[in-house]
Design a protein around this motif. Structure first.
Motif, short mmCIF file in Angstrom:
data_model
loop_
_atom_site.label_atom_id
_atom_site.label_comp_id
_atom_site.label_asym_id
_atom_site.label_seq_id
_atom_site.Cartn_x
_atom_site.Cartn_y
_atom_site.Cartn_z
N UNK A 123 6.15 1.47 -9.31
CA UNK A 123 5.62 0.50 -10.25
C UNK A 123 4.83 -0.57 -9.51
N UNK A 124 4.02 -1.30 -10.23
CA UNK A 124 3.16 -2.33 -9.64
C UNK A 124 3.95 -3.30 -8.79
N UNK A 125 5.09 -3.74 -9.29
CA UNK A 125 5.89 -4.75 -8.58
C UNK A 125 6.52 -4.20 -7.31
N UNK A 126 6.52 -2.89 -7.15
CA UNK A 126 7.07 -2.25 -5.95
C UNK A 126 5.98 -1.60 -5.09
N UNK A 127 4.73 -1.90 -5.39
CA UNK A 127 3.64 -1.45 -4.54
C UNK A 127 2.99 -0.15 -4.93
N UNK A 146 9.47 1.40 15.86
CA UNK A 146 8.30 0.82 15.21
C UNK A 146 7.48 1.94 14.61
N UNK A 147 7.16 1.82 13.33
CA UNK A 147 6.39 2.83 12.60
C UNK A 147 5.09 2.19 12.12
N UNK A 148 3.97 2.85 12.40
CA UNK A 148 2.67 2.43 11.88
C UNK A 148 2.25 3.41 10.79
N UNK A 149 2.03 2.90 9.59
CA UNK A 149 1.62 3.72 8.46
C UNK A 149 0.15 3.43 8.17
N UNK A 150 -0.71 4.42 8.40
CA UNK A 150 -2.12 4.26 8.08
C UNK A 150 -2.32 4.48 6.59
N UNK A 151 -2.94 3.53 5.92
CA UNK A 151 -3.16 3.68 4.49
C UNK A 151 -1.90 3.44 3.68
N UNK A 152 -1.33 2.25 3.81
CA UNK A 152 -0.05 1.97 3.19
C UNK A 152 -0.07 1.83 1.69
N UNK A 153 -1.26 1.81 1.06
CA UNK A 153 -1.33 1.68 -0.39
C UNK A 153 -1.41 3.03 -1.10
N UNK A 154 -1.47 4.13 -0.36
CA UNK A 154 -1.46 5.45 -0.97
C UNK A 154 -0.05 5.90 -1.29
N UNK A 155 0.08 7.01 -2.01
CA UNK A 155 1.40 7.47 -2.44
C UNK A 155 2.27 7.88 -1.25
N UNK A 156 1.71 8.63 -0.29
CA UNK A 156 2.48 9.00 0.89
C UNK A 156 2.75 7.77 1.74
N UNK A 157 1.75 6.92 1.92
CA UNK A 157 1.93 5.69 2.68
C UNK A 157 3.01 4.82 2.07
N UNK A 176 -4.86 -3.95 -1.84
CA UNK A 176 -3.99 -2.95 -1.22
C UNK A 176 -2.99 -3.61 -0.27
N UNK A 177 -3.38 -4.72 0.34
CA UNK A 177 -2.44 -5.45 1.19
C UNK A 177 -1.26 -5.94 0.37
N UNK A 178 -1.53 -6.45 -0.82
CA UNK A 178 -0.46 -6.92 -1.69
C UNK A 178 0.47 -5.78 -2.08
N UNK A 179 -0.09 -4.61 -2.34
CA UNK A 179 0.73 -3.46 -2.69
C UNK A 179 1.61 -3.04 -1.51
N UNK A 217 -2.16 -5.05 8.06
CA UNK A 217 -3.41 -5.30 8.79
C UNK A 217 -4.58 -4.77 7.97
N UNK A 218 -5.56 -5.62 7.72
CA UNK A 218 -6.79 -5.20 7.06
C UNK A 218 -7.72 -4.62 8.11
N UNK A 219 -7.88 -3.31 8.11
CA UNK A 219 -8.63 -2.67 9.20
C UNK A 219 -10.12 -2.95 9.12
N UNK A 220 -10.60 -3.46 7.99
CA UNK A 220 -12.02 -3.79 7.89
C UNK A 220 -12.33 -5.18 8.45
#
Length: 345
Positions: free
Chosen positions: A305-309, A157-168, A191-194, A204-207
């Motif tokens: 690309x947008x369609x790939x997040x 199981x991998x948890x990625x903090x900030x999954x909408x960034x380039x590294x994420x 960002x959830x959609x991405x 997970x929306x951390x806010x």
């Protein structure tokens, strides 16, 4: 040839267009005609002088990542040839004039990787720092694996903090390619959609949600690896969700540079805290990461690309200052700079 250079640290106003001679490759080097240059936070931080690395070069050409076509090969280069489509990583690790914000760059052959014909230069320029950082984060756990391939993270199981960034984004894609269950945190619906488009199984929306409680619902036994962008803000959450002998791999200091560790909780978890900076990981680690990332590209596991997040934000070479400003201001997506027109055929 045209190049963007700076001779002193500062804001994006220090960047200037210059005519420089086309460089010649030496032994073990290749010259690449740059088609697309990629911009990362490390690029503006280096330009500002806020990087932890010491700048000693008189003149610097920025940008560590890029993609293009090999157009000259020096002696002792065996695996690359004129005409090869390639991507480049850590193009200017010493702040020199070898960055990708110019029409031609000479690179050590080991930092130049073949790009399949069905992979775009946009993809090639988006790899480098994000993908190699993500690879390192996913391969530093005490119980392995040390390499990524399909099935390498099966059952993890991998948890990625900030999954909408380039590294994420790269971490989500690589972890999914390797067979992991991927959970990620984001700050809002867009960002959830991405993150979902990138392939995250759980977002997970951390806010709005209790991150630790939600992660424990998804993975009752805990998380094997946390790919962490904001340790100061998230360390307590990381400890709450980490599996015994789990690893928190930290690649940035978003949200602050100081953290209260809580040693007792870390001891109980036998937690591993691993910091990551590509400039000092060593040549073998970089080469192994580039090999695995190239395999993932060949498997079409790292689309952009947008369609790939990962939306692509484009600038021209003369607009490099605006491209740097966009990354510094937190633009969502990958900032790319068009350096040359891709040749037909």
């Amino acid at each position: 040839m045209k190049a963007i250079v700076y001779t002193e640290a500062g804001d994006s106003g220090v960047l200037a267009v210059r005519e420089r001679p086309v460089p010649e490759p030496g032994a073990g080097q290749v010259r690449v005609r740059v088609v697309v240059s990629g911009v990362n936070p490390t690029d503006w931080k280096s330009r500002r002088g806020s990087s932890t690395r010491e700048r000693t070069a008189r003149e610097s050409v920025p940008n560590q990542d890029g993609a293009g076509i090999v157009d000259a090969v020096g002696p002792d280069v065996r695996d690359l040839a004129v005409g090869d489509r390639v991507w480049i990583y850590l193009a200017a690790p010493d702040y020199g004039v070898t960055g990708t914000a110019q029409e031609y760059t000479v690179q050590p052959a080991g930092h130049v990787v073949k790009l399949p014909h069905d992979a775009s230069f946009d993809l090639g320029a988006s790899l480098g720092v994000p993908a190699l950082t993500a690879h390192r984060a996913l391969t530093v756990a005490e119980d392995g694996p040390s390499a990524l391939a399909p099935g390498a993270l099966a059952g993890r199981v991998v948890l990625v903090a900030g999954g909408a960034g380039a590294v994420g984004h790269a971490a989500i894609q690589l972890a999914r390619w390797a067979g992991a269950t991927v959970i990620t945190t984001v700050s809002g619906p867009h960002k959830a959609a991405l993150a979902r488009a990138a392939g995250a199984g759980h977002v997970i929306n951390y806010r709005e949600e209790d991150v630790a409680a939600r992660v424990r619902q998804i993975a009752p036994d805990g998380v094997d690896v946390v790919v962490e962008v904001a340790l100061a803000a998230n360390w307590a959450i990381d400890l709450a969700v980490l599996k015994p002998r789990g690893t928190v791999a930290v690649y940035a200091n978003d949200g602050g540079d100081a953290v209260r560790l809580g040693i007792g909780a870390g001891l109980v978890a036998n937690a591993r805290l691993q910091f990551i900076l590509l400039y000092t990981v060593g040549a073998r680690v970089l080469a192994d990461a580039a090999r695995d990332v190239a395999a993932a590209v060949a498997d079409r596991a790292l689309p952009v690309g947008q369609e790939h997040g990962l939306p692509l934000l484009r600038f021209g070479l003369h607009d490099l200052a605006a491209a740097h400003d966009a990354v510094e201001s937190g633009a969502v997506g990958k900032v790319l700079v068009d350096v040359a027109t891709e040749p037909e055929g």
